[in-house]
Each structure stands twice: as structure tokens, then as C-alpha cells.
Design a protein around this motif. Structure first.
Motif, PDB file in Angstrom:
ATOM      1  N   MET A  75       0.851  -1.199   0.000  1.00 56.14           N
ATOM      2  CA  MET A  75       0.000   0.000   0.000  1.00 56.14           C
ATOM      3  C   MET A  75       0.890   1.253   0.000  1.00 56.14           C
ATOM      4  O   MET A  75       1.832   1.328   0.778  1.00 56.14           O
ATOM      5  CB  MET A  75      -0.866  -0.013   1.260  1.00 56.14           C
ATOM      6  N   GLU A  76       0.574   2.170  -0.888  1.00 57.65           N
ATOM      7  CA  GLU A  76       1.347   3.420  -0.919  1.00 57.65           C
ATOM      8  C   GLU A  76       0.699   4.437   0.029  1.00 57.65           C
ATOM      9  O   GLU A  76      -0.494   4.723  -0.080  1.00 57.65           O
ATOM     10  CB  GLU A  76       1.385   3.989  -2.343  1.00 57.65           C
ATOM     11  N   VAL A  77       1.505   4.934   0.955  1.00 60.86           N
ATOM     12  CA  VAL A  77       1.033   5.975   1.882  1.00 60.86           C
ATOM     13  C   VAL A  77       1.918   7.180   1.635  1.00 60.86           C
ATOM     14  O   VAL A  77       3.104   7.169   1.985  1.00 60.86           O
ATOM     15  CB  VAL A  77       1.151   5.516   3.352  1.00 60.86           C
ATOM     16  N   TYR A  78       1.380   8.172   0.961  1.00 65.11           N
ATOM     17  CA  TYR A  78       2.243   9.305   0.622  1.00 65.11           C
ATOM     18  C   TYR A  78       1.854  10.570   1.374  1.00 65.11           C
ATOM     19  O   TYR A  78       0.691  10.828   1.623  1.00 65.11           O
ATOM     20  CB  TYR A  78       2.310   9.537  -0.885  1.00 65.11           C
ATOM     21  N   LEU A  79       2.905  11.296   1.746  1.00 63.33           N
ATOM     22  CA  LEU A  79       2.738  12.579   2.404  1.00 63.33           C
ATOM     23  C   LEU A  79       2.875  13.641   1.324  1.00 63.33           C
ATOM     24  O   LEU A  79       3.794  13.574   0.514  1.00 63.33           O
ATOM     25  CB  LEU A  79       3.835  12.700   3.471  1.00 63.33           C
ATOM     26  N   ILE A  80       1.960  14.587   1.269  1.00 65.75           N
ATOM     27  CA  ILE A  80       2.034  15.630   0.246  1.00 65.75           C
ATOM     28  C   ILE A  80       1.934  16.992   0.922  1.00 65.75           C
ATOM     29  O   ILE A  80       1.037  17.229   1.738  1.00 65.75           O
ATOM     30  CB  ILE A  80       0.963  15.415  -0.852  1.00 65.75           C
ATOM     31  N   ALA A  81       2.900  17.866   0.592  1.00 61.89           N
ATOM     32  CA  ALA A  81       2.968  19.165   1.266  1.00 61.89           C
ATOM     33  C   ALA A  81       3.694  20.181   0.403  1.00 61.89           C
ATOM     34  O   ALA A  81       4.536  19.826  -0.422  1.00 61.89           O
ATOM     35  CB  ALA A  81       3.716  19.020   2.597  1.00 61.89           C
ATOM     36  N   ALA A  82       3.349  21.442   0.629  1.00 63.10           N
ATOM     37  CA  ALA A  82       4.106  22.557   0.049  1.00 63.10           C
ATOM     38  C   ALA A  82       4.828  23.259   1.189  1.00 63.10           C
ATOM     39  O   ALA A  82       4.224  23.548   2.232  1.00 63.10           O
ATOM     40  CB  ALA A  82       3.164  23.528  -0.658  1.00 63.10           C
ATOM     41  N   ARG A 135      -6.023  -1.002   8.857  1.00 62.72           N
ATOM     42  CA  ARG A 135      -7.462  -1.204   8.603  1.00 62.72           C
ATOM     43  C   ARG A 135      -7.793  -0.941   7.131  1.00 62.72           C
ATOM     44  O   ARG A 135      -8.497  -1.723   6.484  1.00 62.72           O
ATOM     45  CB  ARG A 135      -8.282  -0.262   9.508  1.00 62.72           C
ATOM     46  N   LEU A 136      -7.261   0.146   6.581  1.00 61.79           N
ATOM     47  CA  LEU A 136      -7.565   0.478   5.181  1.00 61.79           C
ATOM     48  C   LEU A 136      -6.957  -0.561   4.247  1.00 61.79           C
ATOM     49  O   LEU A 136      -7.538  -0.909   3.219  1.00 61.79           O
ATOM     50  CB  LEU A 136      -7.063   1.884   4.845  1.00 61.79           C
ATOM     51  N   LYS A 137      -5.782  -1.067   4.640  1.00 68.16           N
ATOM     52  CA  LYS A 137      -5.137  -2.100   3.820  1.00 68.16           C
ATOM     53  C   LYS A 137      -6.020  -3.341   3.749  1.00 68.16           C
ATOM     54  O   LYS A 137      -6.195  -3.936   2.670  1.00 68.16           O
ATOM     55  CB  LYS A 137      -3.771  -2.441   4.420  1.00 68.16           C
ATOM     56  N   THR A 138      -6.593  -3.740   4.864  1.00 66.41           N
ATOM     57  CA  THR A 138      -7.468  -4.935   4.844  1.00 66.41           C
ATOM     58  C   THR A 138      -8.722  -4.669   4.018  1.00 66.41           C
ATOM     59  O   THR A 138      -9.347  -5.600   3.522  1.00 66.41           O
ATOM     60  CB  THR A 138      -7.895  -5.380   6.267  1.00 66.41           C
ATOM     61  N   GLN A 139      -9.070  -3.395   3.846  1.00 69.41           N
ATOM     62  CA  GLN A 139     -10.238  -3.051   3.019  1.00 69.41           C
ATOM     63  C   GLN A 139      -9.875  -2.938   1.533  1.00 69.41           C
ATOM     64  O   GLN A 139     -10.710  -2.576   0.711  1.00 69.41           O
ATOM     65  CB  GLN A 139     -10.846  -1.726   3.498  1.00 69.41           C
ATOM     66  N   GLY A 140      -8.608  -3.158   1.215  1.00 73.92           N
ATOM     67  CA  GLY A 140      -8.182  -3.138  -0.179  1.00 73.92           C
ATOM     68  C   GLY A 140      -7.796  -1.770  -0.701  1.00 73.92           C
ATOM     69  O   GLY A 140      -7.635  -1.580  -1.915  1.00 73.92           O
ATOM     70  N   VAL A 141      -7.622  -0.807   0.197  1.00 66.07           N
ATOM     71  CA  VAL A 141      -7.208   0.538  -0.237  1.00 66.07           C
ATOM     72  C   VAL A 141      -5.743   0.469  -0.681  1.00 66.07           C
ATOM     73  O   VAL A 141      -4.887  -0.024   0.056  1.00 66.07           O
ATOM     74  CB  VAL A 141      -7.394   1.563   0.906  1.00 66.07           C
ATOM     75  N   ALA A 142      -5.456   0.976  -1.895  1.00 59.76           N
ATOM     76  CA  ALA A 142      -4.105   0.859  -2.444  1.00 59.76           C
ATOM     77  C   ALA A 142      -3.269   2.112  -2.201  1.00 59.76           C
ATOM     78  O   ALA A 142      -2.038   2.048  -2.196  1.00 59.76           O
ATOM     79  CB  ALA A 142      -4.180   0.582  -3.942  1.00 59.76           C
ATOM     80  N   GLN A 143      -3.938   3.234  -2.007  1.00 54.24           N
ATOM     81  CA  GLN A 143      -3.201   4.501  -1.919  1.00 54.24           C
ATOM     82  C   GLN A 143      -3.870   5.424  -0.903  1.00 54.24           C
ATOM     83  O   GLN A 143      -5.098   5.584  -0.911  1.00 54.24           O
ATOM     84  CB  GLN A 143      -3.213   5.169  -3.290  1.00 54.24           C
ATOM     85  N   LEU A 144      -3.060   6.016  -0.058  1.00 50.11           N
ATOM     86  CA  LEU A 144      -3.561   6.923   0.979  1.00 50.11           C
ATOM     87  C   LEU A 144      -2.701   8.181   0.966  1.00 50.11           C
ATOM     88  O   LEU A 144      -1.475   8.094   0.986  1.00 50.11           O
ATOM     89  CB  LEU A 144      -3.467   6.224   2.343  1.00 50.11           C
ATOM     90  N   ALA A 145      -3.355   9.351   0.923  1.00 52.71           N
ATOM     91  CA  ALA A 145      -2.615  10.616   0.917  1.00 52.71           C
ATOM     92  C   ALA A 145      -2.688  11.269   2.296  1.00 52.71           C
ATOM     93  O   ALA A 145      -3.776  11.440   2.839  1.00 52.71           O
ATOM     94  CB  ALA A 145      -3.210  11.564  -0.123  1.00 52.71           C
ATOM     95  N   ILE A 146      -1.531  11.619   2.839  1.00 49.27           N
ATOM     96  CA  ILE A 146      -1.471  12.309   4.126  1.00 49.27           C
ATOM     97  C   ILE A 146      -1.339  13.804   3.817  1.00 49.27           C
ATOM     98  O   ILE A 146      -0.321  14.259   3.298  1.00 49.27           O
ATOM     99  CB  ILE A 146      -0.256  11.818   4.965  1.00 49.27           C
ATOM    100  N   CYS A 147      -2.392  14.546   4.114  1.00 50.80           N
ATOM    101  CA  CYS A 147      -2.515  15.932   3.636  1.00 50.80           C
ATOM    102  C   CYS A 147      -2.282  16.993   4.716  1.00 50.80           C
ATOM    103  O   CYS A 147      -2.583  18.166   4.482  1.00 50.80           O
ATOM    104  CB  CYS A 147      -3.899  16.132   3.022  1.00 50.80           C
ATOM    105  N   GLY A 148      -1.779  16.608   5.873  1.00 53.80           N
ATOM    106  CA  GLY A 148      -1.431  17.591   6.876  1.00 53.80           C
ATOM    107  C   GLY A 148      -2.499  17.772   7.939  1.00 53.80           C
ATOM    108  O   GLY A 148      -3.497  17.051   7.961  1.00 53.80           O
ATOM    109  N   GLY A 149      -2.323  18.764   8.821  1.00 55.36           N
ATOM    110  CA  GLY A 149      -1.172  19.644   8.856  1.00 55.36           C
ATOM    111  C   GLY A 149       0.007  19.063   9.601  1.00 55.36           C
ATOM    112  O   GLY A 149       0.234  17.851   9.603  1.00 55.36           O
ATOM    113  N   SER A 150       0.737  19.955  10.247  1.00 53.55           N
ATOM    114  CA  SER A 150       2.004  19.589  10.842  1.00 53.55           C
ATOM    115  C   SER A 150       1.873  18.414  11.807  1.00 53.55           C
ATOM    116  O   SER A 150       2.660  17.460  11.763  1.00 53.55           O
ATOM    117  CB  SER A 150       2.576  20.811  11.574  1.00 53.55           C
ATOM    118  N   SER A 151       0.872  18.443  12.676  1.00 55.18           N
ATOM    119  CA  SER A 151       0.760  17.375  13.686  1.00 55.18           C
ATOM    120  C   SER A 151       0.531  16.028  13.007  1.00 55.18           C
ATOM    121  O   SER A 151       1.085  15.007  13.423  1.00 55.18           O
ATOM    122  CB  SER A 151      -0.361  17.678  14.684  1.00 55.18           C
TER     123      SER A 151
END
Ligand SMILES: NC(=O)c1ccc[n+]([C@@H]2O[C@H](COP(=O)([O-])OP(=O)(O)OC[C@H]3O[C@@H](n4cnc5c(N)ncnc54)[C@H](OP(=O)(O)O)[C@@H]3O)[C@@H](O)[C@H]2O)c1
Length: 184
Positions: free
Chosen positions: A1-8, A98-114
Motif C-alpha cells: 500500500m502506498e502511503v504518501y505525504l504531500i505538502a508545500a 485497517r484500510l489495507k485490509t479493506q483493499g485501499v491501495a493509496q492513501l494521501a497524508i494531507c497535513g497539517g504539521s501534527s
């Protein structure tokens, strides 16, 4: 599963001037376009309650996992109807599993700092998409406020987005020594 953090981020390491800042108020149009193009390909987004309050629009069908310590009092009134909101207090490890067991392939972590820091520290982030904007704030909300000691990055791609030199960087994240390292 790809879990990516995306930020500017500003060149001096900030993602906002204050907690209530909207990223879209200071980032370049080219970053906004790159951000939206990436997010549109991902159905599941994660964000803190503070960041959610600064976002006006979501792609249709987005599922937004919103971190709040008062999930029972979460109120979606006034938020974009394009998204479904799932308030949570789960640890990053539990949410991702949990999301992996549901078959989710990609998750974006969109912030904020915490949220960025909790997901990085948990060792569940596999990729980082970072725009470095050529601007200095001199203070504000840091992207990396509690750096995980064992996190190493490898630059995969880099792109100059505009004539100002906004940089779009894609990194692979390695949590070699983390007990929670993502094994997906
Ligand atoms: N430049 C960028 O790419 C970018 C992207 C996103 C955000 N930002 C910036 O980031 C700043 C906001 O960051 P922030 O750290 O102040 O706020 P945040 O991470 O967006 O949200 C913090 C809130 O999330 C909830 N929360 C955090 N950890 C939790 C946990 N373990 N369990 C349950 N709930 C939890 C709490 O909500 P409750 O109070 O409801 O309990 C907390 O008040 C703003 O300046 C924004 O513009 C920048």
C-alpha cells in the motif's frame, strides 16, 4: 500500500504562517495544479481537523479521514458535499492496517504539521511529494517539527514547476530502523 505525504513548504521549512493559514493562499498556481492532479488520483485522504477547516473543495467521491479528539462532536455542516468524512482517533498504524485490509491501495497524508509528524514518526509513510516554494516566512508552522531519527529519503523525480523555480520533488521514504516500518 502506498502511503504518501504531500505538502508545500517554504525554503525555510514552513507549511503555514499560522495554524489557521490556508496553503492555497500562498502557494503558486503551478503547485496548486500539481497538488490537485495528484490528489485527484487518490480516493482516501488523511488530515487533521484544523487543516480540514481551511479546505473548501474536494474531488467528488473523496473519503476524508479526519483526525479529531472529539469524533462524537464532529460536524460536517458547511463542509464540501463532494467528500465523505470519517472522524478518527486511530493511531497511524491502526488506520493504515485497517484500510489495507479493506483493499485501499493509496492513501494521501494531507497535513497539517501534527498529522505529518505522527504519520512519519509511526513509520507508515512510503513516499513524500514535496513542493519547495521559493519564499521565506521566517517563522510559522514547521513541516518537520518532531523529526523521526531513522527516516531516510531517496529522491526519485524532480521537476521545476515555473519560472520562479518552484520545485516538485518525489522521494521514497525508508524507515530502516523504525520498529513500525511499513512492510507493504
Ligand atoms: N503547506 C501545506 O502543504 C499544508 C498542508 C496542510 C496543512 N498546512 C498547514 O498546517 C497548519 C495546521 O497544522 P496543525 O498541526 O496546526 O493542525 P492539523 O494537524 O491540521 O490538525 C490538528 C488537529 O487534529 C486533531 N488531531 C491531531 N492529532 C490527533 C490524534 N492523534 N488523535 C485525534 N485527533 C488528532 C486535533 O483536532 P481536534 O482539535 O478536533 O481534537 C488537532 O487539534 C496550517 O498552517 C495549515 O495551513 C499546510
Amino acid at each position: 500500500m502506498e502511503v504518501y505525504l504531500i505538502a508545500a513548504m517554504t525554503l525555510d521549512g514552513y507549511i503555514g504562517r499560522s495554524a489557521t493559514d490556508r496553503s492555497f493562499d500562498w502557494t503558486t498556481p503551478e503547485d496548486k495544479a500539481a497538488y490537485i492532479a495528484k490528489i485527484k488520483t487518490t480516493k482516501h485522504l488523511v488530515m487533521g481537523h484544523t487543516t480540514l477547516k481551511t479546505i473548501k473543495r474536494f474531488p467528488q467521491g473523496t473519503i476524508c479521514h479526519v483526525y479529531t479528539r472529539q469524533p462524537d462532536q464532529f460536524d460536517a455542516a458547511g463542509l464540501s458535499q463532494a467528500a465523505e468524512y470519517q472522524p478518527t482517533t486511530e493511531s497511524p498504524e491502526v488506520l493504515v492496517a485497517r484500510l489495507k485490509t479493506q483493499g485501499v491501495a493509496q492513501l494521501a497524508i494531507c497535513g497539517g504539521s501534527s498529522i505529518y509528524n505522527q504519520f512519519l514518526a509511526a513509520g507508515v509513510v512510503t513516499k513524500l511529494y514535496l513542493t519547495i516554494e521559493p519564499i521565506l516566512f521566517g517563522g510559522g508552522v514547521r513541516l518537520f517539527s518532531t523529526l523521526p531519527a531513522s527516516c531516510e529519503l531517496k529522491l526519485l523525480t524532480s521537476q521545476t514547476l515555473n519560472s520562479r523555480g518552484s520545485l516538485w520533488l518525489e522521494y521514497a521514504v525508508s524507515h530502516k530502523n523504525s520498529p513500525h516500518a511499513n512492510k507493504t
